[in-house]
Design a protein around this motif. Structure first.
Motif, PDB file in Angstrom:
ATOM      1  N   GLY A   1      -1.114  -6.089   1.670  1.00 46.52           N
ATOM      2  CA  GLY A   1      -1.023  -5.528   3.009  1.00 46.52           C
ATOM      3  C   GLY A   1      -2.306  -4.813   3.376  1.00 46.52           C
ATOM      4  N   VAL A   2      -2.271  -4.076   4.494  1.00 44.79           N
ATOM      5  CA  VAL A   2      -3.476  -3.392   4.990  1.00 44.79           C
ATOM      6  C   VAL A   2      -3.277  -1.887   5.115  1.00 44.79           C
ATOM      7  CG1 VAL A   2      -4.321  -5.435   6.202  1.00 44.79           C
ATOM      8  CG2 VAL A   2      -2.816  -3.832   7.412  1.00 44.79           C
ATOM      9  N   HIS A   3      -2.105  -1.403   4.671  1.00 44.38           N
ATOM     10  CA  HIS A   3      -1.848   0.040   4.698  1.00 44.38           C
ATOM     11  C   HIS A   3      -2.775   0.735   3.709  1.00 44.38           C
ATOM     12  CE1 HIS A   3       0.577   3.597   5.430  1.00 44.38           C
ATOM     13  NE2 HIS A   3       0.710   3.792   4.131  1.00 44.38           N
ATOM     14  N   ARG A   4      -3.339   1.885   4.100  1.00 44.51           N
ATOM     15  CA  ARG A   4      -4.269   2.602   3.221  1.00 44.51           C
ATOM     16  C   ARG A   4      -3.631   3.905   2.749  1.00 44.51           C
ATOM     17  NH1 ARG A   4     -10.330   1.771   5.507  1.00 44.51           N
ATOM     18  NH2 ARG A   4     -10.782   2.408   3.359  1.00 44.51           N
ATOM     19  N   THR A   5      -3.815   4.202   1.459  1.00 39.36           N
ATOM     20  CA  THR A   5      -3.094   5.313   0.830  1.00 39.36           C
ATOM     21  C   THR A   5      -4.022   6.308   0.133  1.00 39.36           C
ATOM     22  OG1 THR A   5      -2.821   4.029  -1.211  1.00 39.36           O
ATOM     23  CG2 THR A   5      -1.073   3.851   0.456  1.00 39.36           C
ATOM     24  N   ALA A   6      -5.331   6.172   0.292  1.00 40.30           N
ATOM     25  CA  ALA A   6      -6.302   7.056  -0.369  1.00 40.30           C
ATOM     26  C   ALA A   6      -6.119   7.054  -1.880  1.00 40.30           C
ATOM     27  CB  ALA A   6      -6.214   8.478   0.185  1.00 40.30           C
ATOM     28  N   ALA A   7      -5.700   5.925  -2.425  1.00 39.01           N
ATOM     29  CA  ALA A   7      -5.518   5.800  -3.873  1.00 39.01           C
ATOM     30  C   ALA A   7      -6.741   5.148  -4.495  1.00 39.01           C
ATOM     31  CB  ALA A   7      -4.276   4.962  -4.176  1.00 39.01           C
ATOM     32  N   GLY A   8      -7.006   5.474  -5.751  1.00 36.60           N
ATOM     33  CA  GLY A   8      -8.137   4.882  -6.451  1.00 36.60           C
ATOM     34  C   GLY A   8      -9.456   5.217  -5.788  1.00 36.60           C
ATOM     35  N   ASP A   9     -10.256   4.186  -5.496  1.00 33.50           N
ATOM     36  CA  ASP A   9     -11.577   4.399  -4.891  1.00 33.50           C
ATOM     37  C   ASP A   9     -11.531   4.467  -3.365  1.00 33.50           C
ATOM     38  OD1 ASP A   9     -12.738   4.345  -7.407  1.00 33.50           O
ATOM     39  OD2 ASP A   9     -13.096   2.179  -7.349  1.00 33.50           O
ATOM     40  N   ASP A  10     -10.371   4.267  -2.763  1.00 34.72           N
ATOM     41  CA  ASP A  10     -10.272   4.271  -1.306  1.00 34.72           C
ATOM     42  C   ASP A  10     -10.202   5.717  -0.810  1.00 34.72           C
ATOM     43  OD1 ASP A  10      -9.815   3.867   1.371  1.00 34.72           O
ATOM     44  OD2 ASP A  10      -8.108   2.512   1.101  1.00 34.72           O
ATOM     45  N   PRO A  11     -11.167   6.157   0.014  1.00 35.74           N
ATOM     46  CA  PRO A  11     -11.147   7.545   0.477  1.00 35.74           C
ATOM     47  C   PRO A  11     -10.236   7.793   1.673  1.00 35.74           C
ATOM     48  CG  PRO A  11     -13.076   6.439   1.339  1.00 35.74           C
ATOM     49  CD  PRO A  11     -12.377   5.436   0.465  1.00 35.74           C
ATOM     50  N   LEU A  12      -9.683   6.738   2.264  1.00 26.60           N
ATOM     51  CA  LEU A  12      -8.945   6.895   3.516  1.00 26.60           C
ATOM     52  C   LEU A  12      -7.464   6.603   3.355  1.00 26.60           C
ATOM     53  CD1 LEU A  12     -11.356   5.302   6.147  1.00 26.60           C
ATOM     54  CD2 LEU A  12     -11.304   7.631   5.249  1.00 26.60           C
ATOM     55  N   ALA A  13      -6.690   7.144   4.292  1.00 26.26           N
ATOM     56  CA  ALA A  13      -5.254   6.904   4.370  1.00 26.26           C
ATOM     57  C   ALA A  13      -4.908   6.530   5.804  1.00 26.26           C
ATOM     58  CB  ALA A  13      -4.468   8.146   3.949  1.00 26.26           C
ATOM     59  N   THR A  14      -3.858   5.740   5.976  1.00 22.18           N
ATOM     60  CA  THR A  14      -3.365   5.426   7.312  1.00 22.18           C
ATOM     61  C   THR A  14      -2.608   6.641   7.843  1.00 22.18           C
ATOM     62  OG1 THR A  14      -3.208   3.071   6.802  1.00 22.18           O
ATOM     63  CG2 THR A  14      -1.924   3.879   8.671  1.00 22.18           C
ATOM     64  N   LEU A  15      -3.186   7.298   8.834  1.00 18.22           N
ATOM     65  CA  LEU A  15      -2.594   8.512   9.390  1.00 18.22           C
ATOM     66  C   LEU A  15      -1.520   8.211  10.425  1.00 18.22           C
ATOM     67  CD1 LEU A  15      -5.811  10.693   9.845  1.00 18.22           C
ATOM     68  CD2 LEU A  15      -4.277  10.552   7.873  1.00 18.22           C
ATOM     69  N   CYS A  16      -1.613   7.039  11.051  1.00 21.78           N
ATOM     70  CA  CYS A  16      -0.629   6.707  12.091  1.00 21.78           C
ATOM     71  C   CYS A  16      -0.628   5.200  12.324  1.00 21.78           C
ATOM     72  CB  CYS A  16      -0.974   7.426  13.395  1.00 21.78           C
ATOM     73  SG  CYS A  16       0.277   7.276  14.693  1.00 21.78           S
ATOM     74  N   THR A  17       0.559   4.645  12.505  1.00 19.34           N
ATOM     75  CA  THR A  17       0.740   3.245  12.886  1.00 19.34           C
ATOM     76  C   THR A  17       1.428   3.216  14.242  1.00 19.34           C
ATOM     77  OG1 THR A  17       0.926   2.479  10.599  1.00 19.34           O
ATOM     78  CG2 THR A  17       1.902   1.082  12.294  1.00 19.34           C
ATOM     79  N   THR A  18       0.898   2.419  15.166  1.00 16.87           N
ATOM     80  CA  THR A  18       1.532   2.277  16.478  1.00 16.87           C
ATOM     81  C   THR A  18       1.700   0.795  16.796  1.00 16.87           C
ATOM     82  OG1 THR A  18      -0.636   2.462  17.529  1.00 16.87           O
ATOM     83  CG2 THR A  18       0.716   4.431  17.473  1.00 16.87           C
ATOM     84  N   VAL A  19       2.808   0.474  17.413  1.00 19.35           N
ATOM     85  CA  VAL A  19       3.080  -0.890  17.873  1.00 19.35           C
ATOM     86  C   VAL A  19       3.486  -0.800  19.339  1.00 19.35           C
ATOM     87  CG1 VAL A  19       4.381  -3.008  17.543  1.00 19.35           C
ATOM     88  CG2 VAL A  19       3.891  -1.529  15.563  1.00 19.35           C
TER      89      VAL A  19
END
Length: 373
Positions: free
Chosen positions: A317-335
């Motif tokens: 998927g494309v959701h980001r969780t700031a896990a491992g080496d990823d510095p970012l998280a998905t703060l909001c999803t809008t549809v």
């Protein structure tokens, strides 16, 4: 009384509504959000690199050229940022530098995913990815500025309210993705172009505006129209643009943080050049590979877009969780269902809400806190 602020919450997010004359409204907003503006400025991961770069001869020249082009093209929007800085008792130059961070050629990471669908119903969906430390400061902001179309945006305090998801009273909705430009041009900052876009009244006007109003750096806009169901991705970068409009018969499109539709794209360094952006571009490409392999349902609905954006991280998927080496998280999803004119919101902590697009743009009818000037 020249300006007023009201606040409530939706889907666990603060929702601030500002009403009044432009300068008074942004000054009051700066005062009201001073603590968050200060916190966001201190927590910007690009802050130190920007300061170092703009102390160099080349960096000073680029900053001066982009700042001058911005002031010349959009003086009323530069005045908004000055008023915001004054209200927050912060130097205008500090907020300007933060707002131009993607227009100077300095590496700015990756973040955000957008989806579009056009069929029996049309949709625009957006993941807003940011630093986890900004959770709690990131909010919704509705602007009722005298003489302007009302607009609601997702807002990082201290930034011109323009670089995320936006919906205006003309029925236009769009999400924005950062594009890293390796060699910017002497043109206005992309946040200022995006802020001015909010006053376009038709889909055609919006696309034409982006074709004819270049920015120093780069954004990809995924734009939809509630009146016609039309949707398009518009890439703009260093004075260039590309437009990919979706055909009306069950068409799906996506965008992450790399240019897809321009030949010789300006987000790539010349052959043999070393750049930290290569790893960041790889992260965007990884999300792109996920989306390339997704087959939408025959007529996808809100739940389908929500699952794609918030269901799981790469490689599924494309959701980001700031896990491992990823510095970012998905703060909001809008549809946004453009056909039904509704919007679904999910915050980082899985609190959700659904409301009409008209109410989203107008702001909440009841409030919990207020302030006036």
């Amino acid at each position: 009384m020249n300006a007023r602020i009201d606040e409530t919450t939706v889907a666990g997010l603060r929702w601030v509504v500002v009403t009044g004359e432009r300068i008074a409204a942004f000054t009051l907003l700066g005062e009201y959000a001073r603590a968050s503006i200060t916190a966001v400025q201190k927590q910007l991961p690009e802050r130190e690199g920007l300061q170092v770069f703009t102390r160099s001869g080349r960096g000073r020249r680029i900053l001066a050229d982009v700042a001058a082009a911005t002031e010349q093209a959009y003086p009323h929007l530069a005045a908004e940022l000055r008023a915001l800085a004054a209200g927050a008792t912060l130097p205008y130059e500090d907020l300007l530098l933060a707002n131009l961070r993607g227009d100077l050629g300095v590496d700015d990471g990756t973040g955000c995913t957008d989806l579009a669908w056009r069929g029996t119903s049309s949709f625009i969906a957006h993941n807003e990815d940011g630093a986890p430390a900004l959770d709690g400061h990131f909010m919704l902001l509705t602007l009722h500025i005298d003489g302007d179309l009302p607009v609601t945006v997702q807002w990082y305090p201290g930034f011109l309210p323009s670089n995320t998801l936006a919906a205006n009273a003309a029925g236009l909705v769009w999400g924005i993705n950062h594009i890293q430009v390796t060699t910017p041009i002497a043109a206005p900052g992309r946040h200022f172009v995006a802020r001015r876009l909010q006053q376009c009244t038709t889909f055609t006007d919006a696309v034409d505006f982006l074709r004819t109003h270049p920015s120093a750096g780069g954004f990809a806009y995924t734009i939809g129209d509630t009146h016609t169901g039309r949707a398009a991705v518009v890439e703009t970068a260093a004075g260039r643009h590309a437009v990919r409009e979706l055909p009306p018969d069950r068409a799906f499109e996506w965008h992450t943080n790399h240019i897809r539709f321009m030949p010789d794209p300006p987000d790539r360094a010349p052959a043999g050049a070393a750049t930290a952006n290569l790893g960041q571009r790889d992260e965007s490409l990884a999300r792109g590979r996920v989306l390339e392999n997704i087959t939408p349902a025959l007529e996808p609905g809100v739940d389908w877009f929500d699952r794609v954006l918030a269901g799981s991280p790469v490689p599924t998927g494309v959701h980001r969780t700031a896990a491992g080496d990823d510095p970012l998280a998905t703060l909001c999803t809008t549809v946004t269902n453009l056909t039904d004119q509704t919007i679904f919101i999910r915050n980082r902590h899985d609190r959700t809400a659904s409301l009409s697009l008209a109410d989203f743009v107008a702001g909440p009818p009841s409030t919990e806190r207020s302030a006036t000037e």
